[in-house]
Design a protein around this motif. Structure first.
Motif, PDB file in Angstrom:
ATOM      1  N   PRO A   3     -24.542  -0.194   5.250  1.00 36.28           N
ATOM      2  CA  PRO A   3     -23.677  -0.544   6.392  1.00 36.28           C
ATOM      3  C   PRO A   3     -23.292  -2.019   6.408  1.00 36.28           C
ATOM      4  N   ILE A   4     -24.223  -2.894   5.996  1.00 39.30           N
ATOM      5  CA  ILE A   4     -23.945  -4.332   5.929  1.00 39.30           C
ATOM      6  C   ILE A   4     -22.919  -4.608   4.839  1.00 39.30           C
ATOM      7  N   ALA A   5     -23.112  -3.976   3.673  1.00 40.17           N
ATOM      8  CA  ALA A   5     -22.194  -4.168   2.550  1.00 40.17           C
ATOM      9  C   ALA A   5     -20.788  -3.697   2.908  1.00 40.17           C
ATOM     10  N   ASP A   6     -20.694  -2.582   3.626  1.00 33.14           N
ATOM     11  CA  ASP A   6     -19.388  -2.059   4.040  1.00 33.14           C
ATOM     12  C   ASP A   6     -18.681  -3.040   4.972  1.00 33.14           C
ATOM     13  N   LEU A   7     -19.448  -3.597   5.889  1.00 28.49           N
ATOM     14  CA  LEU A   7     -18.858  -4.549   6.841  1.00 28.49           C
ATOM     15  C   LEU A   7     -18.444  -5.840   6.127  1.00 28.49           C
ATOM     16  N   GLU A   8     -19.252  -6.279   5.174  1.00 31.52           N
ATOM     17  CA  GLU A   8     -18.900  -7.466   4.392  1.00 31.52           C
ATOM     18  C   GLU A   8     -17.617  -7.226   3.599  1.00 31.52           C
ATOM     19  N   HIS A   9     -17.476  -6.015   3.071  1.00 30.65           N
ATOM     20  CA  HIS A   9     -16.264  -5.676   2.325  1.00 30.65           C
ATOM     21  C   HIS A   9     -15.032  -5.719   3.240  1.00 30.65           C
ATOM     22  N   LYS A  10     -15.172  -5.185   4.439  1.00 31.33           N
ATOM     23  CA  LYS A  10     -14.067  -5.212   5.402  1.00 31.33           C
ATOM     24  C   LYS A  10     -13.700  -6.648   5.773  1.00 31.33           C
ATOM     25  N   LEU A  11     -14.732  -7.480   5.964  1.00 30.50           N
ATOM     26  CA  LEU A  11     -14.487  -8.883   6.293  1.00 30.50           C
ATOM     27  C   LEU A  11     -13.746  -9.588   5.160  1.00 30.50           C
ATOM     28  N   HIS A  12     -14.165  -9.308   3.933  1.00 28.01           N
ATOM     29  CA  HIS A  12     -13.510  -9.918   2.772  1.00 28.01           C
ATOM     30  C   HIS A  12     -12.046  -9.484   2.689  1.00 28.01           C
TER      31      HIS A  12
END
Length: 315
Positions: free
Chosen positions: A8-17
């Motif tokens: 879930p953290i990685a997914d959110l980081e991807h969205k932020l990027h």
């Protein structure tokens, strides 16, 4: 490498990027949305890493990007000089050691070293030392004692190498001798578990005046997988085994088996190795100042009393 509970953290980081790239590429002001997503990401990280299970901490201790002993040593020192060989059999690449300068003071570093890729892992034997590795460690400890230099050990091993050739060369004797001799060392000894701390393989360089653990590490007589295979004849119960073993830093501290825990950066040591190395360095400097106030005889007596009191129950 992303662990299951980190997705879930990685997914959110991807969205932020993606949002940041979109704002740059289209020249759109998305600062409000970006700040909102950053806040949400920070909150998610705190919630995730403040409520880790014991098994999740075991997983973090084995993370492929996690810093190893030499990573910390090179970051904390200015001029590390590695020393090799046990003067009997060979140089064990799973056990490293040498002299380095930390805050203007020369110390002897000793630690277990793993590898990043297949070739390095084979060369380092996955951080599992042979008897000659423990004999090299003891040789360097005695050298440090001779020249009155403190000893810092960095522990990260799934266990001592269990091969037939290791047993033939005296694996048990080598570890047992290290235990005996480390109790008698006249110089300050600080031991830090930086990853895995399994069984006698870890204990062979873990008798010290201060025994510390990084936040996301484990220290136990057996790994969760091996415990599961013995109790349930299967590795499928490793999570239950981890809970039963109580092998994390807080567990060890509550039972009086370690002296302290070094907090890691949010998300684990691999998220910010420079910060982690700085925290470890400051802890080492502080501990050495405390130990310098004690005489060698007092340190030895205190060291023996500390370990002899472990596991004692009064009824």
């Amino acid at each position: 490498m992303v662990l299951e509970f980190e997705k879930p953290i990685a997914d959110l980081e991807h969205k932020l990027h993606e949002m940041i790239q979109l704002a740059k590429g289209k020249n759109i002001d998305l600062s409000a949305d970006i700040h909102s997503l950053e806040d949400k990401l920070q909150t998610l990280k705190k919630e995730t890493f403040q409520n880790l299970t014991r098994w999740q901490r075991v997983q973090l201790s084995r993370h492929g990007d996690r810093p190893y002993a030499l990573d910390y040593i090179y970051e904390m020192t200015n001029d590390f000089i590695e020393l090799h060989g046990d003067r009997t059999v060979r140089d064990d690449k799973a056990m490293i050691g040498g002299l380095g300068d930390i805050d203007g003071r020369t110390v002897m570093f000793i630690g277990q070293q793993k590898g990043r890729n297949t070739k390095q892992r084979q060369e380092r034997n996955f951080g599992m030392a042979n008897p000659e590795g423990y004999r090299k460690a003891l040789r360097l400890m005695k050298m440090a004692e001779k020249f009155n230099k403190p000893i810092i050990t960095l522990i990260d091993t799934p266990g001592a190498f269990p091969g037939i050739e290791a047993e033939e060369r005296g694996q048990g004797e080598a570890i047992a001798k290290n235990l005996r001799e480390m109790f008698k060392l006249r110089v300050p000894v600080i031991c830090i578990i930086i990853g895995e701390g399994a069984s006698g393989g870890a204990l062979g360089i873990a008798i010290g005046d201060r025994v510390l653990m990084l936040e996301n590490t484990w220290y136990s007589v057996i790994s969760p997988e091996s415990c599961s295979s013995i109790l349930w004849r299967s590795w499928d119960y490793k999570e239950q085994a981890a809970e039963a073993l109580k092998l994390t830093g807080p567990d060890m501290k509550n039972h009086g088996l370690i002296d302290g825990i070094i907090e890691e950066p949010l998300g684990g040591a691999h998220r910010n190795m420079l910060d982690m190395a700085s925290r470890m360095k400051q802890t080492i400097i502080k501990s050495l100042k405390e130990l310098d106030k004690m005489s060698p005889e007092k340190r030895i007596t205190s060291r023996i009393e500390k370990f002899c009191s472990m596991g004692v129950v009064n009824e």
